[in-house]
Design a protein around this motif. Structure first.
Motif, PDB file in Angstrom:
ATOM      1  N   GLY A   5       0.845  -1.187   0.000  1.00 24.85           N
ATOM      2  CA  GLY A   5       0.000   0.000   0.000  1.00 24.85           C
ATOM      3  C   GLY A   5       0.880   1.237   0.000  1.00 24.85           C
ATOM      4  N   GLY A   6       0.528   2.217  -0.762  1.00 22.82           N
ATOM      5  CA  GLY A   6       1.327   3.439  -0.791  1.00 22.82           C
ATOM      6  C   GLY A   6       2.159   3.543  -2.042  1.00 22.82           C
ATOM      7  N   ALA A   7       2.809   4.677  -2.166  1.00 25.79           N
ATOM      8  CA  ALA A   7       3.589   4.980  -3.366  1.00 25.79           C
ATOM      9  C   ALA A   7       4.919   4.226  -3.383  1.00 25.79           C
ATOM     10  CB  ALA A   7       3.846   6.482  -3.440  1.00 25.79           C
ATOM     11  N   PRO A   8       5.368   3.794  -4.567  1.00 27.87           N
ATOM     12  CA  PRO A   8       6.667   3.135  -4.677  1.00 27.87           C
ATOM     13  C   PRO A   8       7.797   4.153  -4.487  1.00 27.87           C
ATOM     14  CG  PRO A   8       5.753   3.502  -6.845  1.00 27.87           C
ATOM     15  CD  PRO A   8       4.698   3.923  -5.858  1.00 27.87           C
ATOM     16  N   VAL A   9       8.985   3.652  -4.179  1.00 25.12           N
ATOM     17  CA  VAL A   9      10.171   4.509  -4.133  1.00 25.12           C
ATOM     18  C   VAL A   9      10.596   4.718  -5.583  1.00 25.12           C
ATOM     19  CG1 VAL A   9      12.580   4.698  -3.407  1.00 25.12           C
ATOM     20  CG2 VAL A   9      10.881   3.690  -1.865  1.00 25.12           C
ATOM     21  N   THR A  10      10.583   5.971  -6.025  1.00 23.54           N
ATOM     22  CA  THR A  10      10.955   6.278  -7.402  1.00 23.54           C
ATOM     23  C   THR A  10      12.454   6.536  -7.500  1.00 23.54           C
ATOM     24  OG1 THR A  10      10.496   8.633  -7.090  1.00 23.54           O
ATOM     25  CG2 THR A  10       8.691   7.255  -7.934  1.00 23.54           C
ATOM     26  N   VAL A  11      13.001   6.250  -8.668  1.00 23.38           N
ATOM     27  CA  VAL A  11      14.424   6.471  -8.922  1.00 23.38           C
ATOM     28  C   VAL A  11      14.529   7.231 -10.233  1.00 23.38           C
ATOM     29  CG1 VAL A  11      16.671   5.381  -9.265  1.00 23.38           C
ATOM     30  CG2 VAL A  11      14.985   4.298  -7.770  1.00 23.38           C
ATOM     31  N   THR A  12      15.293   8.306 -10.228  1.00 21.37           N
ATOM     32  CA  THR A  12      15.525   9.098 -11.422  1.00 21.37           C
ATOM     33  C   THR A  12      17.027   9.169 -11.667  1.00 21.37           C
ATOM     34  OG1 THR A  12      13.577  10.425 -10.924  1.00 21.37           O
ATOM     35  CG2 THR A  12      15.107  11.328 -12.537  1.00 21.37           C
ATOM     36  N   GLY A  13      17.440   8.846 -12.880  1.00 23.53           N
ATOM     37  CA  GLY A  13      18.854   8.940 -13.241  1.00 23.53           C
ATOM     38  C   GLY A  13      19.590   7.615 -13.290  1.00 23.53           C
ATOM     39  N   GLY A  14      18.937   6.513 -12.949  1.00 23.40           N
ATOM     40  CA  GLY A  14      19.566   5.196 -13.028  1.00 23.40           C
ATOM     41  C   GLY A  14      19.294   4.575 -14.382  1.00 23.40           C
ATOM     42  N   LYS A  15      20.337   4.376 -15.175  1.00 22.78           N
ATOM     43  CA  LYS A  15      20.165   3.842 -16.523  1.00 22.78           C
ATOM     44  C   LYS A  15      20.325   2.325 -16.540  1.00 22.78           C
ATOM     45  CE  LYS A  15      19.873   7.957 -18.370  1.00 22.78           C
ATOM     46  NZ  LYS A  15      20.353   8.577 -19.549  1.00 22.78           N
ATOM     47  N   PRO A  16      19.459   1.619 -17.280  1.00 21.31           N
ATOM     48  CA  PRO A  16      19.579   0.166 -17.378  1.00 21.31           C
ATOM     49  C   PRO A  16      20.988  -0.248 -17.808  1.00 21.31           C
ATOM     50  CG  PRO A  16      17.507   0.865 -18.324  1.00 21.31           C
ATOM     51  CD  PRO A  16      18.308   2.120 -18.034  1.00 21.31           C
ATOM     52  N   GLY A  17      21.505  -1.271 -17.142  1.00 25.10           N
ATOM     53  CA  GLY A  17      22.853  -1.757 -17.406  1.00 25.10           C
ATOM     54  C   GLY A  17      23.876  -1.191 -16.438  1.00 25.10           C
ATOM     55  N   GLY A  18      23.491  -0.191 -15.647  1.00 27.55           N
ATOM     56  CA  GLY A  18      24.418   0.435 -14.704  1.00 27.55           C
ATOM     57  C   GLY A  18      24.215  -0.069 -13.288  1.00 27.55           C
ATOM     58  N   MET A  19      25.059   0.428 -12.397  1.00 29.57           N
ATOM     59  CA  MET A  19      24.962   0.165 -10.970  1.00 29.57           C
ATOM     60  C   MET A  19      24.837   1.513 -10.271  1.00 29.57           C
ATOM     61  SD  MET A  19      25.317  -3.190 -10.523  1.00 29.57           S
ATOM     62  CE  MET A  19      25.954  -3.536  -8.894  1.00 29.57           C
ATOM     63  N   ILE A  20      24.011   1.577  -9.229  1.00 27.02           N
ATOM     64  CA  ILE A  20      23.826   2.800  -8.454  1.00 27.02           C
ATOM     65  C   ILE A  20      24.393   2.567  -7.061  1.00 27.02           C
ATOM     66  CG2 ILE A  20      22.164   4.407  -7.462  1.00 27.02           C
ATOM     67  CD1 ILE A  20      20.184   3.536  -9.630  1.00 27.02           C
ATOM     68  N   LYS A  21      25.270   3.452  -6.619  1.00 27.71           N
ATOM     69  CA  LYS A  21      25.796   3.368  -5.264  1.00 27.71           C
ATOM     70  C   LYS A  21      24.814   4.082  -4.338  1.00 27.71           C
ATOM     71  CE  LYS A  21      30.239   3.843  -4.424  1.00 27.71           C
ATOM     72  NZ  LYS A  21      31.558   4.452  -4.119  1.00 27.71           N
ATOM     73  N   VAL A  22      24.349   3.364  -3.305  1.00 25.26           N
ATOM     74  CA  VAL A  22      23.370   3.918  -2.374  1.00 25.26           C
ATOM     75  C   VAL A  22      23.814   3.733  -0.934  1.00 25.26           C
ATOM     76  CG1 VAL A  22      21.407   3.508  -3.919  1.00 25.26           C
ATOM     77  CG2 VAL A  22      22.005   1.790  -2.234  1.00 25.26           C
ATOM     78  N   THR A  23      23.304   4.600  -0.079  1.00 27.54           N
ATOM     79  CA  THR A  23      23.445   4.436   1.362  1.00 27.54           C
ATOM     80  C   THR A  23      22.047   4.291   1.937  1.00 27.54           C
ATOM     81  OG1 THR A  23      25.498   5.695   1.469  1.00 27.54           O
ATOM     82  CG2 THR A  23      24.260   5.466   3.525  1.00 27.54           C
ATOM     83  N   ILE A  24      21.839   3.204   2.682  1.00 28.68           N
ATOM     84  CA  ILE A  24      20.561   2.912   3.316  1.00 28.68           C
ATOM     85  C   ILE A  24      20.748   3.206   4.801  1.00 28.68           C
ATOM     86  CG2 ILE A  24      18.796   1.150   3.697  1.00 28.68           C
ATOM     87  CD1 ILE A  24      20.401  -0.340   1.303  1.00 28.68           C
ATOM     88  N   THR A  25      19.914   4.091   5.340  1.00 28.89           N
ATOM     89  CA  THR A  25      20.047   4.502   6.732  1.00 28.89           C
ATOM     90  C   THR A  25      18.869   3.974   7.544  1.00 28.89           C
ATOM     91  OG1 THR A  25      21.142   6.513   5.982  1.00 28.89           O
ATOM     92  CG2 THR A  25      20.359   6.495   8.248  1.00 28.89           C
ATOM     93  N   PHE A  26      19.193   3.463   8.730  1.00 30.67           N
ATOM     94  CA  PHE A  26      18.197   2.890   9.630  1.00 30.67           C
ATOM     95  C   PHE A  26      18.138   3.715  10.915  1.00 30.67           C
ATOM     96  CE2 PHE A  26      20.036  -0.443   7.022  1.00 30.67           C
ATOM     97  CZ  PHE A  26      18.911  -1.021   6.463  1.00 30.67           C
ATOM     98  N   GLY A  27      17.072   3.517  11.695  1.00 33.45           N
ATOM     99  CA  GLY A  27      16.921   4.220  12.959  1.00 33.45           C
ATOM    100  C   GLY A  27      17.921   3.766  14.001  1.00 33.45           C
ATOM    101  N   LYS A  28      18.215   2.462  14.067  1.00 31.37           N
ATOM    102  CA  LYS A  28      19.113   1.910  15.077  1.00 31.37           C
ATOM    103  C   LYS A  28      20.374   1.280  14.471  1.00 31.37           C
ATOM    104  CE  LYS A  28      15.294   0.762  18.190  1.00 31.37           C
ATOM    105  NZ  LYS A  28      14.547  -0.341  18.796  1.00 31.37           N
ATOM    106  N   ALA A  29      20.206   0.461  13.453  1.00 32.56           N
ATOM    107  CA  ALA A  29      21.338  -0.255  12.849  1.00 32.56           C
ATOM    108  C   ALA A  29      22.240   0.717  12.092  1.00 32.56           C
ATOM    109  CB  ALA A  29      20.830  -1.336  11.896  1.00 32.56           C
ATOM    110  N   ALA A  30      23.481   0.326  11.907  1.00 33.20           N
ATOM    111  CA  ALA A  30      24.436   1.149  11.170  1.00 33.20           C
ATOM    112  C   ALA A  30      24.008   1.262   9.711  1.00 33.20           C
ATOM    113  CB  ALA A  30      25.832   0.524  11.250  1.00 33.20           C
TER     114      ALA A  30
END
Length: 125
Positions: free
Chosen positions: A74-99
């Protein structure tokens, strides 16, 4: 994690995040990581000149022993702009407690495959 995107770099994040910790946590943010950020899995990110942005990221609960599926049921998907098929995107995922986790995620075409060679590309028979 992976991104399904069109040739113009517009897509959605697809993922299952599992909380195997001892207490409930929250997903706080998913952001494009700096080009010099180290990655945990050693994957090579897409060109640093390509600006990738994530939209509709909101705080979501991660219950102990459960998984959070994106896009959410339920709810809106997480959208991504600028990621081209065939590439890799470097991301940082941040949590409330975990590193935070920094990793690279693949970008596939909307049909879930690697990009198809363009018609003008010579193919072997």
């Amino acid at each position: 994690m992976l991104v399904l995107a069109s040739e113009d770099g517009k897509g959605e994040l697809h993922s299952a995040i599992i909380n195997n910790g001892d207490s409930d946590d929250t997903l706080v943010s998913i952001e494009s990581a700096p080009a010099d950020a180290p990655v945990q899995d050693g994957a090579v990110p897409q060109d640093a000149a390509d600006k990738v942005t994530f939209g509709n990221v909101r705080t979501m609960t991660l219950k102990v022993g459960s998984s959070l599926t994106l896009p959410p049921a339920g709810g809106a998907p997480v959208t991504v702009t600028g990621g081209k098929p065939g590439g890799m995107i470097k991301v940082t995922i941040t949590f409330g407690k975990a590193a935070p986790i920094t990793t690279s995620i693949p970008v596939l075409t909307l049909d879930h495959y690697s990009p198809t060679p363009h018609p003008d590309t010579e193919q072997e028979g």
